[in-house]
Design an enzyme around this catalytic site. Structure first.
Site, PDB file in Angstrom:
ATOM      1  N   ASP A  46       2.069   8.773   4.390  1.00  0.00           N
ATOM      2  CA  ASP A  46       0.814   8.045   4.534  1.00  0.00           C
ATOM      3  C   ASP A  46       0.153   8.530   5.817  1.00  0.00           C
ATOM      4  O   ASP A  46       0.499   9.596   6.329  1.00  0.00           O
ATOM      5  CB  ASP A  46       1.026   6.527   4.485  1.00  0.00           C
ATOM      6  N   HIS A  69       3.264   7.957   8.725  1.00  0.00           N
ATOM      7  CA  HIS A  69       4.714   8.087   8.584  1.00  0.00           C
ATOM      8  C   HIS A  69       5.117   9.377   7.876  1.00  0.00           C
ATOM      9  O   HIS A  69       4.474   9.771   6.900  1.00  0.00           O
ATOM     10  CB  HIS A  69       5.269   6.882   7.807  1.00  0.00           C
ATOM     11  N   SER A 116       8.558   0.673  12.099  1.00  0.00           N
ATOM     12  CA  SER A 116       8.439   1.139  10.712  1.00  0.00           C
ATOM     13  C   SER A 116       9.099   2.490  10.471  1.00  0.00           C
ATOM     14  O   SER A 116       9.380   2.832   9.327  1.00  0.00           O
ATOM     15  CB  SER A 116       6.962   1.236  10.314  1.00  0.00           C
TER      16      SER A 116
END
Length: 354
Positions: free
Chosen positions: A329, A332, A38
């Site tokens: 978040d 990240h 991610s």
């Protein structure tokens, strides 16, 4: 010659070398090709059945047009900034997004998938695109590129591209430390060694397919991400130092693996990109970088545990200025943090490719 004429000639000379240098820098790297999780998924997970998605607000609120592209950030990622700094497009396309033409993919693309790990079992748990599947997509892309551009041009693009691997954190936080299977098979140090073997194999697979300029990023201090601070029962709100020690051990062994790869892969240059140092420095001194002092929370929601679908909450639960936060978040970095990391690795490990 008059002083004015001399100054004019000197100015032209400076401009000439500046322009030449700029062209040479951009010309040294034909494309940026990305494998990972991610941290570098630019939207591939939008096209697979998984809950690990970021294609809804508040993700993308600072991306061009305010579009939630699938990037786990308020804006661009580290690899987007690296691409731009290399004179390539300012954002890296997701391979599975059919909206991009082969000409657009020829200057850069990402095969990364949120939830992936070096260990294919990690991707099974998260229903992500495994690293081995990402490499298969790369092989497929090469054939598409040869068909569109011809073998000679395609071979040149592939050999002159910069390859970035950004992967490994999920193997620990979503697999080894969260689930029992690998812990029943390996001690922590044995699992680190197992993952390093997989990293070595992935680089060799990319090399076999034509990769020659390869950067492999180490793990960041993942014990300090907001979610892990929240789950740290030994010191609520504090970094999980056991996890940080694991990251440092992994990074040390990865550096050793990179040295061995450089000795064994003729014509290749593999570099280790240190993200641990810059992130741990920001965590320790956030105000020096213009971030809010509270690095234990992300921007989304309460900032303590929300990521992916949990970030799709109402506006009152999301911060007003994401780029004042180190984390967007609970796991990240914000776009601004991504830019700082990109600058750091481009001026250190990746500098050899300029």
């Amino acid at each position: 010659m008059s002083p004015q004429s001399l100054c004019y000639r000197l100015l032209l000379l400076v401009l000439h070398f500046a322009f030449s240098s700029s062209r040479a820098t951009a010309g040294n790297v034909s494309a940026i090709i990305v494998f990972g999780d991610s941290t570098v998924d630019t939207g591939n997970n939008n096209f697979i059945p998984t809950v690990a998605k970021a294609n809804f607000p508040p993700y993308g609120c600072d991306f061009d047009g305010g579009v939630a592209t699938g990037r786990f950030s308020n804006g661009r990622l580290v690899t987007d900034f690296v691409s731009e700094m290399l004179g390539l497009p300012s954002s890296v396309p997701a391979y599975l997004d059919t909206g991009y033409t082969i000409d657009q993919l020829a200057t850069g693309l990402s095969f990364a998938s949120a939830g992936a790990g070096l260990d294919n079992l990690t991707a099974k748990f998260t229903t992500a695109i495994s690293l081995s599947q990402q490499l298969e997509y790369f092989e497929e892309f090469i054939e598409r590129l040869k068909l569109a551009k011809g073998h000679s041009v395609a071979d040149e693009i592939i050999s002159e591209a910069l390859y970035i691997f950004s992967i490994g954190t999920n193997d620990f936080i979503l697999n080894y430390f969260a689930l029992p299977i690998r812990r029943a098979q390996y001690t922590t140090l044995e699992y680190v060694a197992y993952l390093i073997g997989l990293a070595d194999a992935a680089v060799r697979d990319a090399y076999r397919l034509g990769a020659r300029k390869i950067g492999f990023t180490g793990l960041g201090p993942f014990g300090c991400i907001p979610a892990e601070r929240t789950l740290n029962l030994d010191e609520t709100g504090g970094c999980n130092e056991e996890y940080n020690q694991v990251a440092m051990r992994f990074n040390a062994e990865l550096q050793d693996a990179v040295r061995k790869l450089n000795r064994g892969l003729a014509g290749a240059q593999v570099v280790y990109a240190d993200t641990y140092s810059v992130l741990s420095t920001i965590v320790a001194n956030p105000s020096d970088y213009g971030f809010d002092e509270n690095v234990a929370q992300g921007c989304c929601g309460t900032g303590r545990i929300e990521t992916s679908v949990l970030c799709g909450l109402e506006e009152p639960l999301t911060c007003q200025d994401p780029n004042k936060y180190l984390f967007f978040d609970s796991a990240h970095p914000s776009e601004r943090a991504c830019k700082i990391i990109a600058n750091d690795i481009l001026n250190s490990a990746l500098r050899v490719f300029l």
